[in-house]
Write an enzyme that holds these catalytic residues in place. Structure first.
Site, PDB file in Angstrom:
ATOM      1  N   GLU A 165       0.798  -1.072  -0.037  1.00 45.64           N
ATOM      2  CA  GLU A 165      -0.056   0.077   0.148  1.00 45.64           C
ATOM      3  C   GLU A 165       0.644   1.137  -0.069  1.00 45.64           C
ATOM      4  O   GLU A 165       0.540   2.201  -0.670  1.00 45.64           O
ATOM      5  CB  GLU A 165      -1.044  -0.036   1.341  1.00 45.64           C
ATOM      6  N   GLN A 311      -9.204  -5.511  11.407  1.00 40.23           N
ATOM      7  CA  GLN A 311     -10.612  -6.129  11.245  1.00 40.23           C
ATOM      8  C   GLN A 311     -10.772  -7.397  12.230  1.00 40.23           C
ATOM      9  O   GLN A 311     -11.886  -7.154  13.036  1.00 40.23           O
ATOM     10  CB  GLN A 311     -10.802  -6.954   9.911  1.00 40.23           C
ATOM     11  N   LYS A 372     -12.143   0.079  -0.938  1.00 41.57           N
ATOM     12  CA  LYS A 372     -11.356   0.562   0.488  1.00 41.57           C
ATOM     13  C   LYS A 372     -11.515   1.593   1.127  1.00 41.57           C
ATOM     14  O   LYS A 372     -11.722   2.026   2.179  1.00 41.57           O
ATOM     15  CB  LYS A 372      -9.913   0.687  -0.322  1.00 41.57           C
TER      16      LYS A 372
END
Length: 397
Positions: A165, A311, A372
């Site tokens: 990322e 998460q 996203k």
């Protein structure tokens, strides 16, 4: 009165506080403790490190989002004394507890690699992320005087989720800095020991990400074993010999471990992660709960610990908070179970890859980037509140 301490206001800690505010019986005194007064959405640190997002978009004041029944104390934890049921701090008096949740988050792990701690820039929090971007820009600006092409070389050690990322964001940062300082081409090199990036994704999506980064100027060196970090070079093995990639900005995203407080407190641990029961507490000290990067809980489907993700940390915070409330009330505890909603990785401003839903539907490109943004907004809603999401979210409403 029952005293509950929550150590760490990250994804797990904030969720646990909200669950305790909702489910704990009357007379429960809940205190959330963090060394910072602001929460950092750490899944977005790569944007700060690349200079593509302002800090205030990924942070919010912790006190502003807590239920009124939750106390907040700014203090830095130094040790948890399990036998005494107390917590020590570097800057606060010792505090006793009846129940404690340890959710202090991660720190960068260099695995003892020679020179990594001294010569590479870790990505752990907002401060280290800002330092990375400031270092990149300072070296690019310095090229006008130095004419040293090492100033124009950025090396990212590690092509895991964070590394990928970050590389995606750098595909936007590099052209902007090159134009701003009128330099020759800026080189970005990714060095990764594995031969395949992003194993959590379907191979076709991982290949898409790989091709995207290469097409946007990133030199992807997979299957590369780093052996040492020097002040301006990364050393790697090439058969029986050593080779070097030279660059004045070296960023370390190879791995993370739990908080150092874990080992300092004498817990049985591995990389500062403690194995917990299915209820997220210790078998021999059931009043001690751990969640997030400091915990290791077994995934029965793989017989391995679940990975450390935001998460999972959020879900663990929910379960830990409810279980502490249940324990106080003398009720049965709920086992932690987890089923991934999906995985989404950003590849810069308008691209990404995603694998979501029960059927693991695959998306790439702009649609994945929209997903996203939705994930970021959902995180802000869960961690903070609706008004914070509307102010700092990514999707136009």
């Amino acid at each position: 009165m029952t005293d509950v301490l929550i150590l760490g206001a990250g994804y797990a800690g904030i969720r646990a506080a909200k669950m305790l505010a909702k489910y704990a019986p009357a007379g429960t005194n809940v205190t959330l403790i963090d060394k910072n007064v602001v929460h950092q959405e750490k899944t977005q640190l790569h944007e700060i490190a690349a200079g593509t997002m302002p800090v205030d978009k990924i942070t919010f004041n912790i006190r502003d989002v807590l239920p009124k029944s939750i106390n907040f104390v700014q203090a830095e934890v130094s040790k948890v004394n399990v036998e005494d049921k107390t917590v020590d701090f570097t800057d606060h008096d010792t505090m006793p507890y009846d129940y404690v949740l340890i959710a202090l988050g991660f720190r960068s792990e260099d695995f003892g690699l020679p020179g990594a701690a001294e010569n590479a820039l870790p990505l752990e929090d907002v401060a280290t992320a800002q330092n990375i971007y400031e270092t990149i820009e300072a070296h690019v600006a310095n090229f006008a005087k130095s004419k040293d092409h090492k100033d124009l070389t950025i090396i990212v050690a590690g092509a895991g989720f964070t590394g990928i990322e970050l590389l995606g964001e750098l595909t936007h940062t590099v052209p902007a800095l090159q134009k701003k300082y009128n330099t020759p081409d800026i080189k970005v090199v990714s060095m990764e020991m594995a031969t395949r990036i992003l194993p959590m994704f379907d191979e076709s999506l991982a290949e898409y990400a790989m091709n995207y980064l290469e097409d946007n100027g990133i030199d992807m060196m997979t299957g590369t074993k780093i052996t040492k970090i020097e002040p301006n070079a990364v050393v790697y093995a090439d058969g029986d010999s050593e080779k070097r990639i030279y660059g004045n900005t070296i960023i370390w995203t190879v791995g993370v471990s739990g908080s150092k407080v874990i080992s300092d407190s004498g817990f049985e641990q591995r990389r500062d992660r403690v194995m917990v029961t299915e209820h997220l507490n210790l078998a021999d000290h059931p009043e001690v709960f751990l969640a997030g990067d400091d915990s290791a809980v077994m995934d029965p489907s793989t017989d391995r610990p679940y990975p450390t993700t935001a998460q999972i940390s959020t879900k663990q915070g929910d379960v830990a908070g409810k279980n502490i409330a249940a324990a106080i009330s003398g009720q049965a505890l709920t086992p932690f179970t987890y089923e991934a909603v999906g995985t989404v990785a950003s590849l810069g401003g308008k691209d990404g890859i995603a694998q979501v839903g029960g059927k693991q539907r695959k998306y790439r490109g702009f649609m994945a980037k929209i997903l996203k943004k939705a994930v970021v907004d959902k995180s802000l809603l869960d961690d903070a509140n609706l008004s914070t999401m509307l102010k700092k979210g990514r999707l136009p409403l």
